[in-house]
Design an enzyme around this catalytic site. Structure first.
Site, short mmCIF file in Angstrom:
data_model
loop_
_atom_site.label_atom_id
_atom_site.label_comp_id
_atom_site.label_asym_id
_atom_site.label_seq_id
_atom_site.Cartn_x
_atom_site.Cartn_y
_atom_site.Cartn_z
N SER A 66 59.81 107.79 70.38
CA SER A 66 61.19 108.28 70.25
C SER A 66 62.26 107.21 70.27
O SER A 66 63.43 107.51 70.00
CB SER A 66 61.49 109.28 71.35
OG SER A 66 61.02 110.53 70.96
N LYS A 69 64.28 107.08 67.26
CA LYS A 69 65.31 108.09 66.92
C LYS A 69 66.72 107.50 66.79
O LYS A 69 67.39 107.76 65.79
CB LYS A 69 65.26 109.25 67.92
CG LYS A 69 63.99 110.08 67.75
CD LYS A 69 63.83 111.13 68.83
CE LYS A 69 62.53 111.90 68.61
NZ LYS A 69 62.15 112.76 69.73
N TYR A 192 58.20 111.28 59.70
CA TYR A 192 58.56 111.26 61.13
C TYR A 192 57.38 110.74 61.97
O TYR A 192 57.57 109.88 62.84
CB TYR A 192 59.00 112.66 61.57
CG TYR A 192 59.17 112.78 63.07
CD1 TYR A 192 60.29 112.25 63.71
CD2 TYR A 192 58.19 113.39 63.85
CE1 TYR A 192 60.44 112.34 65.09
CE2 TYR A 192 58.33 113.48 65.23
CZ TYR A 192 59.45 112.96 65.84
OH TYR A 192 59.58 113.04 67.21
N TYR A 244 65.93 112.39 77.66
CA TYR A 244 65.37 113.74 77.75
C TYR A 244 66.23 114.60 78.68
O TYR A 244 67.44 114.45 78.71
CB TYR A 244 63.90 113.69 78.21
CG TYR A 244 63.03 112.81 77.33
CD1 TYR A 244 62.87 113.10 75.98
CD2 TYR A 244 62.35 111.71 77.83
CE1 TYR A 244 62.06 112.31 75.17
CE2 TYR A 244 61.54 110.92 77.03
CZ TYR A 244 61.40 111.23 75.70
OH TYR A 244 60.62 110.45 74.90
N VAL A 262 57.82 108.40 74.62
CA VAL A 262 56.67 108.82 75.42
C VAL A 262 55.58 107.76 75.56
O VAL A 262 54.65 107.94 76.34
CB VAL A 262 56.04 110.13 74.91
CG1 VAL A 262 56.93 111.32 75.19
CG2 VAL A 262 55.66 110.04 73.45
N1 GLU Z 1 56.11 111.25 68.29
C1 GLU Z 1 56.47 111.92 69.49
C2 GLU Z 1 56.66 113.41 69.26
O1 GLU Z 1 57.29 113.78 68.33
C3 GLU Z 1 57.70 111.29 70.06
C4 GLU Z 1 58.12 111.92 71.34
C5 GLU Z 1 58.91 111.02 72.24
O2 GLU Z 1 58.67 109.81 72.33
O3 GLU Z 1 59.81 111.57 72.87
O4 GLU Z 1 56.19 114.23 70.00
#
Ligand code: GLU
Length: 308
Positions: A66, A69, A192, A244, A262
């Site tokens: 993430s 993002k 993604y 989060y 994550v």
């Molecule tokens: N590729 C992970 C997902 O979409 C990323 C989640 C994350 O790092 O928050 O679940």
């Protein structure tokens, strides 16, 4: 503080916090992520003159997850402009898990670009153009923000996520049904999953963090990588939505914009002062690196980095 003192402080903090990995767990909902050693730990800081301070397993490679993002958000705004991006995604925190579907019901425009629904919508906007296909556009941008021409891709993690992504798939089809995503949903999801599977180390993420901290300019080579206004917008979204469902308490306690992933990394830019990145794969129950959060808490106090 002198360079040597800062290195000693960072080393001390890491050594003091490293055992807190025992208070968390490595992510296993993407099976390939669960293979990592839980006690890895690293911290890197880059100051605005381009000097770097690196401690622990700073060159250990992990998948970006993430942390991609905020970077793809910056890229999408650069490619399409603010209006086109924020027509599809909001900027409000959700207080929910990163992959929650709850809030979309009755409100299909994702609350923000840091949760999965919002990030998938943003990724779907990156389309082939004259400089290449959508994968290459993201890769080239990552090479710039990491100052690294050898960004690699983790096929195993990518496949592992793709095979187990029922939640992300349901989010994406819901968004397509509500015209937030247009075009081929599987293609957007595939992009993604790929964007989350690029391999980085803590130094790469610290470089991206330093660019965001330095208002879009790379402090190491002086190049403008992200327009100043976009860097400021991305930092703001990270401050309110990047950690989060701990984003609010983290902003109060630590006061640094941050985005975690994550796999255990955190990108944390302190405007006009430092690009920080920390890493430790053991996560708290919100999905944030336990060791990483502890290092950031301590650094914020010791160096007065709280922005408010
Ligand atoms: N590729 C992970 C997902 O979409 C990323 C989640 C994350 O790092 O928050 O679940």
């Amino acid at each position: 503080m002198s360079n040597t003192k800062l290195n000693i402080l960072l080393e001390d903090i890491l050594n003091n916090k490293i055992n807190s990995y025992k208070n968390g767990k490595v992510a296993n909902y993407i099976p390939a992520l669960s293979k990592v050693k839980p006690d890895l730990a690293a911290a890197v800081m880059i100051d605005m003159s381009g000097e770097s301070y690196k401690v622990g397993d700073w060159n250990y490679k992990y998948t970006i997850q993430s942390i991609s993002k905020p970077l793809v958000l910056a890229l999408a705004i650069m490619e399409l402009g603010e209006e086109a991006v924020f027509k599809r995604v909001g900027v409000e925190p959700t207080g929910e898990e990163f992959n929650s579907i709850n809030k979309l019901v009755g409100h299909p425009k994702p609350f923000n670009p840091m949760i999965n629904a919002g990030a998938i919508a943003i990724t779907s906007l990156i389309r082939e153009n004259k400089s290449g296909n959508s994968f290459d556009i993201i890769l080239k941008f990552f090479e710039k923000v990491f100052g690294n021409k050898d960004v690699e891709f983790d096929e195993e993690v990518y496949k592992s996520e793709k095979m187990t992504a029922d939640r992300n798939r349901s989010l994406a089809y819901f968004l397509k049904d509500h015209r937030i995503i247009s075009g081929d949903v599987e293609k957007s999801l595939d992009l993604y999953f790929k964007q989350c599977s690029f391999k980085v180390d803590t130094l790469d993420i610290a470089r991206a963090s330093a660019i965001l901290a330095n208002n879009g300019f790379d402090p190491i080579n002086g190049n403008e990588v992200i327009p100043e206004k976009v860097a400021s917008l991305v930092r703001s979204v990270m401050l309110t939505c990047g950690m989060y469902d701990r984003s609010g308490s983290f902003a109060i306690e630590v006061g640094i914009p941050a985005k975690s992933g994550v796999s255990g990394g955190i990108l944390a830019p302190v405007k006009n002062r430092f690009g920080i990145s920390v890493f430790g794969p053991s996560l708290d129950n919100s999905g944030n690196s336990v060791v990483g959060m502890n290092i950031l808490r301590k650094l914020s106090k010791e160096l007065s980095l709280h922005m408010i």
